[in-house]
Design an enzyme around this catalytic site. Structure first.
Site, short mmCIF file in Angstrom:
data_model
loop_
_atom_site.label_atom_id
_atom_site.label_comp_id
_atom_site.label_asym_id
_atom_site.label_seq_id
_atom_site.Cartn_x
_atom_site.Cartn_y
_atom_site.Cartn_z
N CYS A 129 30.09 -29.70 -10.63
CA CYS A 129 28.67 -29.44 -10.51
C CYS A 129 28.43 -28.78 -9.17
O CYS A 129 29.38 -28.54 -8.41
CB CYS A 129 27.85 -30.71 -10.68
SG CYS A 129 28.11 -31.86 -9.36
N VAL A 156 37.66 -37.13 -12.63
CA VAL A 156 37.48 -38.47 -13.22
C VAL A 156 38.82 -39.21 -13.27
O VAL A 156 39.01 -40.12 -14.07
CB VAL A 156 36.85 -38.40 -14.64
CG1 VAL A 156 35.40 -37.97 -14.58
CG2 VAL A 156 37.65 -37.48 -15.57
N ASP A 157 39.74 -38.82 -12.38
CA ASP A 157 41.09 -39.41 -12.40
C ASP A 157 41.07 -40.92 -12.19
O ASP A 157 41.87 -41.65 -12.77
CB ASP A 157 41.97 -38.72 -11.34
CG ASP A 157 41.35 -38.73 -9.96
OD1 ASP A 157 40.14 -38.45 -9.84
OD2 ASP A 157 42.05 -39.04 -8.98
N ASP A 169 23.18 -39.27 -1.16
CA ASP A 169 21.99 -38.83 -1.89
C ASP A 169 20.74 -38.76 -1.01
O ASP A 169 19.68 -38.36 -1.49
CB ASP A 169 21.74 -39.76 -3.09
CG ASP A 169 22.74 -39.53 -4.21
OD1 ASP A 169 23.52 -38.56 -4.12
OD2 ASP A 169 22.75 -40.33 -5.18
C1 UD1 Z 1 27.29 -41.61 -8.16
C2 UD1 Z 1 25.84 -41.24 -8.22
C3 UD1 Z 1 25.54 -40.05 -7.32
C4 UD1 Z 1 26.00 -40.37 -5.88
C5 UD1 Z 1 27.47 -40.80 -5.89
C6 UD1 Z 1 27.96 -41.25 -4.51
C7 UD1 Z 1 25.32 -41.87 -10.49
C8 UD1 Z 1 24.89 -41.45 -11.84
N1 UD1 Z 1 25.51 -40.91 -9.59
O1 UD1 Z 1 28.04 -40.49 -8.64
O2 UD1 Z 1 24.13 -39.84 -7.32
O3 UD1 Z 1 25.89 -39.19 -5.10
O4 UD1 Z 1 27.65 -41.91 -6.79
O5 UD1 Z 1 27.15 -42.26 -4.03
O6 UD1 Z 1 25.43 -43.05 -10.24
N2 UD1 Z 1 35.98 -39.05 -7.24
C9 UD1 Z 1 37.30 -38.76 -7.52
N3 UD1 Z 1 37.83 -39.23 -8.69
C10 UD1 Z 1 37.12 -39.97 -9.58
C11 UD1 Z 1 35.77 -40.28 -9.28
C12 UD1 Z 1 35.23 -39.81 -8.09
O7 UD1 Z 1 37.97 -38.09 -6.74
O8 UD1 Z 1 37.67 -40.37 -10.63
C13 UD1 Z 1 35.37 -38.54 -5.98
C14 UD1 Z 1 34.20 -37.58 -6.27
O9 UD1 Z 1 34.64 -36.27 -6.52
C15 UD1 Z 1 33.40 -37.71 -4.99
C16 UD1 Z 1 33.62 -39.16 -4.58
O10 UD1 Z 1 34.77 -39.61 -5.29
O11 UD1 Z 1 33.90 -36.84 -4.00
C17 UD1 Z 1 32.44 -40.07 -4.89
O12 UD1 Z 1 32.16 -39.99 -6.26
P1 UD1 Z 1 31.58 -41.21 -7.10
O13 UD1 Z 1 31.32 -42.38 -6.21
O14 UD1 Z 1 32.44 -41.43 -8.29
O15 UD1 Z 1 30.20 -40.61 -7.57
P2 UD1 Z 1 29.56 -40.65 -9.02
O16 UD1 Z 1 29.79 -41.97 -9.63
O17 UD1 Z 1 29.94 -39.45 -9.77
#
Ligand code: UD1
Length: 443
Positions: A135, A142-143, A327
Site C-alpha cells: 500500500c 504477511v510472513d 498512525d
Molecule cells: C496495524 C494497523 C495500522 C497501524 C499498524 C502499526 C490495523 C487494521 N491496522 O496494521 O493502522 O499503522 O498496525 O501500528 O490494525 N510486518 C512484517 N511481516 C508481517 C506483518 C508485518 O514484516 O507478517 C511489518 C510491516 O510491514 C510493518 C510492521 O511490521 O513494517 C508493522 O506492521 P503491523 O504491526 O503488522 O501492522 P498492521 O497489523 O498491518
C-alpha cells in the site's frame, strides 16, 4: 433508525465519471466546544474478522461508520455470513459459513481483511485468502502471520497470489504452539490469537503486539468464552476450546481519532474537550503534546480538555505500543511545522510513510527529508494551498494543517479520509471550523 443489509453485489457499471470529492477548508478559526470520538476502526476491523469464530449470532456496538468497515463487512458476507447494520451496530449470523475462500476483488481493497485467515482456518480447517498486496506506506508482508499458522500445524501454500492454508487430520484442528514473533506485528498477533482460541491445546505468543486494539480483540474473544491471558503484555497465552458462543460487544473509542482531535486543538491553539476516550491509550500522544506546550487535563475518567500554551519543537520516533503510534506521525508532523525551533520525526514502523512532507511544503512548511527522518524547522504560519492526501492519516494531517493555515486549502484524495474517519468534517464544523465537502466542479 436506518436498517441496511450490507450489499455484496458488484457495483453497477458507471457510465459517467463521478466528479471528484474535495474538501475546502478556510483556516485560522478558533475551535471550541466538545467533540465526540467514534469507535476504533482498527479494533472493529479485527473484531469483525473475529466474528467468524462464533458458532452463534453476535452483535457489535459502537461501530464507526466508515468505508473500511463496509469493505470488511463485504468480505465477511462473501463467506456466507448474514450481516444487518443499524446506526452504530452490526449483527452477524455466523452460524454457517458457506465457503473458506475470500474473493480477490474484496481483499485487495482492504489490507486488514487478510486477518480473516486465522479465524477462518480455525473454524473451517481451511482458508484461501489472496495476498493483500502493498500500500502507499510500505510493502507490508504477511510472513509473520504465515509462519505462526504453520507452527500451529497448518500447511500453507502461496501460489498465484493466494495464501492457501489447510489443516490435515480427522478433526482438521489447529494445534496450540509456542510462537515467537520476530516483530510485534499487530495484525500477526491478532490473526494468531484468533486462530488459537479454537485450536487444540495451549498457544503462547511471545514478542506479541501490546496495542489497545489487541486487548479489545482479546476482550471480545473472552466475551464469547475464549480463555486468553496476558494481552496488553508481550506474552499472550491462549487455551483453545471447541466452540465460542454469542456475544453483544461494544468497540472501544478510537485512540487515533482522539489523538487527531487533540492535535487539532494544539495546532489551532484552541481549548475544547474530547470524549469518550481511554486516556491511558493516549499516553505517548499526551506526553508529546505536553512537551510542545499544550496541557491536557482529564476533566473526567473518559474526557480530556486541551489548554494550549504556545508551540515548542520536540522530537518524535514512532514505535510499537506503548511507543508513539505511527498512525499519529503525520498529524503530529503538521503540528511541528508550526512549533518554534527544530524537531526531528523518525518513522521506524513503515518504510514509506513520509508522502505528506511534500504536501506540507506546499503550505509553506520547512522540512528536510533524510530517509525516514524528517527535520522540521518551525515556521510562524502556514498558507492555504491545493494539496493531495496520499493515505488515510496524511489526509487528517492535511486537514489539521489547513485548519491552522492562513487562507483556503483545497484538499483532494478525500476518499482516503473516508476510509478511516467517521464524519471528520462534520465534527470539526460543530467546533466552529470552516470546512466544506464539495465536488471538483463546484470550485
Ligand atoms: C496495524 C494497523 C495500522 C497501524 C499498524 C502499526 C490495523 C487494521 N491496522 O496494521 O493502522 O499503522 O498496525 O501500528 O490494525 N510486518 C512484517 N511481516 C508481517 C506483518 C508485518 O514484516 O507478517 C511489518 C510491516 O510491514 C510493518 C510492521 O511490521 O513494517 C508493522 O506492521 P503491523 O504491526 O503488522 O501492522 P498492521 O497489523 O498491518
Amino acid at each position: 433508525m436506518e436498517d441496511r443489509t450490507i450489499n455484496t453485489s458488484a457495483p453497477a457499471t458507471k457510465t459517467k465519471t463521478t466528479p471528484e470529492t474535495i474538501l475546502k477548508i478556510e483556516g485560522g478559526h478558533q475551535l471550541s466546544g466538545e467533540i465526540r470520538v467514534s469507535g476504533a476502526k482498527n479494533s472493529a476491523l479485527a473484531i469483525i474478522a473475529g466474528t467468524l469464530l462464533c458458532s452463534e449470532e453476535c452483535r457489535l456496538t459502537n461501530v464507526p461508520d466508515l468505508a473500511d468497515i463496509k469493505r470488511m463487512g463485504d468480505v465477511i458476507a462473501s463467506l456466507g455470513v448474514a450481516i444487518k447494520a443499524e446506526s452504530g451496530s452490526l449483527d452477524f449470523d455466523t452460524r454457517h459459513l458457506s465457503t473458506a475462500e475470500a474473493p480477490y476483488e474484496l481483499v485487495s481493497k482492504l489490507r486488514a481483511s487478510f486477518f480473516i485467515i486465522g479465524p477462518l482456518l480455525a473454524r473451517m480447517g481451511e482458508a484461501k485468502v489472496p495476498l493483500p498486496g502493498g500500500c502507499a506506506i510500505g510493502a507490508r508482508p504477511v510472513d509473520l502471520h504465515v509462519r505462526g499458522l504453520r507452527a500451529m500445524g497448518a500447511e500453507v501454500l502461496i501460489e498465484h497470489g493466494v495464501v492457501q492454508a489447510t489443516v490435515k487430520g480427522n478433526r482438521r484442528r489447529l494445534q496450540g504452539a509456542k510462537i515467537y514473533l520476530d516483530y510485534p506485528s499487530v495484525g500477526a498477533t491478532e490473526t494468531l490469537m484468533m486462530a488459537a482460541t479454537l485450536a487444540e491445546g495451549q498457544t503462547i505468543l511471545e514478542n506479541a503486539a501490546q496495542e489497545p486494539e489487541v486487548v479489545d480483540l482479546a476482550n471480545f474473544c473472552r466475551s464469547m468464552g475464549a480463555t486468553i491471558i496476558g494481552d496488553g503484555s508481550n506474552k499472550i497465552v491462549i487455551q483453545g476450546c471447541d466452540r465460542l458462543h454469542s456475544t453483544n460487544y461494544p468497540i472501544i473509542p478510537d485512540r487515533i481519532e482522539a489523538g487527531t482531535f487533540l492535535v487539532a486543538g494544539a495546532i489551532t491553539q484552541s481549548e475544547f474537550s474530547v470524549f469518550p476516550v481511554v486516556p491511558d491509550h493516549l499516553r505517548p500522544v499526551i506526553a508529546k503534546l505536553e512537551s510542545t506546550g499544550t496541557k491536557v487535563i482529564a476533566d473526567a475518567p473518559d474526557r480530556l480538555r486541551l489548554v494550549p500554551q504556545g508551540l515548542r519543537a520536540t522530537d518524535i520516533e514512532t514505535l510499537p505500543y506503548p511507543g508513539f503510534p505511527t498512525d499519529m506521525q503525520a498529524q503530529f508532523m503538521a503540528l511541528l511545522t508550526l512549533c518554534e525551533g527544530t524537531s526531528v520525526v523518525t518513522e521506524t514502523v513503515f518504510e514509506n510513510r513520509m508522502h505528506h512532507v511534500a504536501e506540507f511544503s506546499r503550505m509553506g512548511a520547512v522540512i528536510k527529508l533524510k530517509g525516514n527522518n524528517a527535520i522540521i524547522n518551525g515556521v510562524p504560519f502556514l498558507s492555504g494551498a491545493p494539496v493531495m492526501a496520499t493515505d488515510l492519516r496524511a489526509s487528517a494531517a492535511l486537514v489539521l494543517a489547513a485548519l491552522a493555515a492562513e487562507g483556503t486549502t483545497i484538499m483532494r484524495g478525500v476518499h482516503h479520509m473516508d476510509r478511516g474517519y467517521d464524519n471528520l468534517e462534520g465534527k470539526f464544523k460543530a467546533l466552529g471550523a470552516k470546512i466544506e465537502r464539495l465536488t471538483a466542479t463546484d470550485i
